[in-house]
Design an enzyme around this catalytic site. Structure first.
Site, PDB file in Angstrom:
ATOM      1  N   LYS A 211     -28.476  -1.672 -18.416  1.00  0.00           N
ATOM      2  CA  LYS A 211     -27.374  -1.715 -17.446  1.00  0.00           C
ATOM      3  C   LYS A 211     -26.754  -0.325 -17.393  1.00  0.00           C
ATOM      4  O   LYS A 211     -26.171   0.146 -18.374  1.00  0.00           O
ATOM      5  CB  LYS A 211     -26.315  -2.750 -17.824  1.00  0.00           C
ATOM      6  CG  LYS A 211     -25.230  -2.862 -16.752  1.00  0.00           C
ATOM      7  CD  LYS A 211     -24.141  -3.832 -17.124  1.00  0.00           C
ATOM      8  CE  LYS A 211     -23.175  -3.997 -15.961  1.00  0.00           C
ATOM      9  NZ  LYS A 211     -22.646  -2.719 -15.441  1.00  0.00           N
ATOM     10  N   ARG A 216     -23.959   1.817  -7.487  1.00  0.00           N
ATOM     11  CA  ARG A 216     -25.013   0.960  -6.931  1.00  0.00           C
ATOM     12  C   ARG A 216     -25.401   1.481  -5.548  1.00  0.00           C
ATOM     13  O   ARG A 216     -24.537   1.721  -4.685  1.00  0.00           O
ATOM     14  CB  ARG A 216     -24.478  -0.471  -6.822  1.00  0.00           C
ATOM     15  CG  ARG A 216     -25.482  -1.500  -6.285  1.00  0.00           C
ATOM     16  CD  ARG A 216     -26.375  -2.022  -7.371  1.00  0.00           C
ATOM     17  NE  ARG A 216     -27.218  -3.119  -6.902  1.00  0.00           N
ATOM     18  CZ  ARG A 216     -26.921  -4.414  -7.064  1.00  0.00           C
ATOM     19  NH1 ARG A 216     -25.797  -4.761  -7.672  1.00  0.00           N
ATOM     20  NH2 ARG A 216     -27.754  -5.347  -6.651  1.00  0.00           N
TER      21      ARG A 216
END
Length: 500
Positions: A211, A216
């Site tokens: 992660k 994004r």
């Protein structure tokens, strides 16, 4: 034409309704009455957003309101046009012009309409009719299956546009909505997972993936044209030339990829998120992809995770992919987590090898697992809540103890994690500790300790300690713990140093 009054009455009714079905019914009733040009604005407003996203108007412009109009006269179309005009104002004197424009608009609104418009402009609609409820209302108003609306929304990414299609064209129109290159798709989101063992009990077979703490990005390529979108579907193509170059280097001329833009050091360790954010316009970013939705003219969005991951591996070199490993058991998953943390990343995401790409939803297909930091901090002040939290002290100012006991160092604010019962209790307790107040904030004696969970510590020039907590949320009040036993600023700085 639909009056603003009709929207406000629906807003009030939905706020007063606790049952989801009741909210859906009232919203659907309004949707059926809207004229086609009004749909996008009304849907956005009742979902807590402006169609313009931002118009450059903050609390200062709304603090002093004009006397309200006696009778309702404003229409949805009039307000939408005026908000668009105000948002387009720029140049010298634009702030004053926007303030005057908002004031003129409010002067034409009744008291209830003013209350709604102010809440809308401040992002404080707070009636529980956000995208999920509104999506169900659209299905009810158009008499179409919820699944059809959700899929169309996933692919189109615009609830107002999907509502118009549903109301005007019904199920056939929704079925005609497909993934379009260069138009963003709502991203699939990961739900929180408690720990690896629990996540693997829920997801099997699974892959475990680093992660990353980046930005994004959804990258579309059609021939030589590339567009890059954020998780909120904003077009940032011009700001990320490195991401564009990476997409143009792929051995395919039609693709949609999901990934993270991130600033990396020479040794491959990530820079703090603030560095990544600052490089969005200055350059120096890397991009690592973790999913593919379309490749070479073929949509992959409905394919299981294992097939999409295989397609991604064929398309993107290993150096351009987020590290991932299939995890048959907790031991294998733990090795990936340990490696991710050792390399400076946040944790891992456990991903189903069988689930399709469920765009726009936090489902059970992806679960994020990361170590949770906690600190016992002291409440220094609290701000009065808005919307459904009105009348409660909500946003807490958090402070760490100076090691020598000489005072407190503020680390930020949070209202996350507070239930109604916690809000009620802390309001009563903090008012008993009050030492002063202004219009929005009650300052208190530093006596109430709260246990705070957070994802990390970042540098911040806003607070005196030079750091602030990331994604802080309240776990519980600690009336049993004296303030003298709260954590010190040294403990906070140690967490910050360890993450660098």
């Amino acid at each position: 034409m639909t009056l603003l009054r009709d929207v406000v009455e629906t807003w009030a009714a939905v706020r007063a309704t606790s049952a989801r079905g009741g909210k859906v019914e009232r919203l659907a009733e309004l949707l059926r009455r809207l004229e086609p040009p009004e749909i996008a604005a009304a849907v956005a407003w009742l979902s807590g957003e402006l169609t313009q996203r931002q118009i450059g108007v903050g609390w200062a412009a709304l603090r002093e309101r004009p006397l309200p109009a006696a009778e309702p006269s404003l229409t949805v179309a009039e307000i939408e046009a005026e908000l668009t005009r105000i948002g387009a104002v720029s140049g010298t004197g634009s702030q004053t012009a926007r303030r005057e424009g908002v004031r003129a608009l409010l002067a034409r609104a009744t008291e209830d309409e003013q209350r709604f418009l102010v809440a809308l402009l401040l992002g404080d609609i707070g009636q529980g009719a956000l995208a999920g409820v509104m999506t169900d209302a659209v299905a009810a108003a158009a008499d179409v299956p919820k699944a059809d609306v959700r899929r169309a929304l996933m692919l189109r990414g615009d609830l107002g546009a999907v509502t118009a299609i549903a109301l005007n064209e019904g199920a056939p129109g929704l079925h005609a909505v497909t993934l379009e290159l260069l138009r963003p798709v709502q991203p699939m989101l990961a739900s929180p997972g408690d720990d690896l063992a629990t996540a693997l009990e829920r997801i099997s077979p699974a892959a475990v993936e680093y992660k990353l703490d980046g930005v994004r990005v959804q990258v579309h390529r059609l021939g030589d044209e590339v567009r890059v979108f954020t998780r909120t579907l904003d077009d940032i193509t011009a700001r990320v030339p490195e991401v564009v170059a990476a997409a143009q280097a792929l051995p395919v001329d039609r693709a949609v990829l999901d990934g993270e833009a991130i600033a990396l050091r020479a040794d491959g360790r990530p820079e703090p998120f603030q560095v990544t954010a600052s490089r969005m316009a200055a350059g120096g970013l890397s991009v690592l992809f973790f999913d593919v939705l379309h490749a070479g003219g073929e949509d992959l969005i409905d394919r299981p995770g294992a097939e999409r991951f295989e397609a991604l591996a064929e398309l993107v070199p290993e150096a351009g992919r987020v590290p991932r490993a299939v995890a048959p058991d907790a031991e294998a998953a733990s090795a990936v987590l340990d490696d991710a943390l050792a390399r400076g990343h946040e944790g891992v995401i456990v991903k189903s090898l069988e689930a399709p790409y469920a765009a726009g939803r936090r489902g059970a297909g992806w679960l994020k697992v990361k170590p949770r930091h906690t600190l016992d901090l002291v409440v220094l002040a609290a701000e009065w809540g808005h919307g459904r939290r009105r009348g409660w002290l909500s946003n807490l100012h958090l402070g760490a103890r100076e090691p020598d006991g000489s005072g407190w160092v503020m680390l930020g604010k949070t209202f996350k994690g507070l239930t109604d019962a916690m809000l009620t209790w802390q309001t009563e307790r903090l008012l008993a500790l009050e030492s002063g107040r202004d219009d929005w904030t009650v300052y208190v004696r530093p006596e109430l300790v709260v246990e705070i969970a957070f994802d990390g510590v970042q540098a911040s020039s806003r607070y005196p300690g030079g750091v602030a907590l990331r994604f802080a949320r309240v776990l519980r009040h600690r009336p049993d713990k004296p303030a003298a036993e709260a954590d010190t600023i040294d403990a906070v700085l140690a967490i910050h140093t360890a993450s660098r």
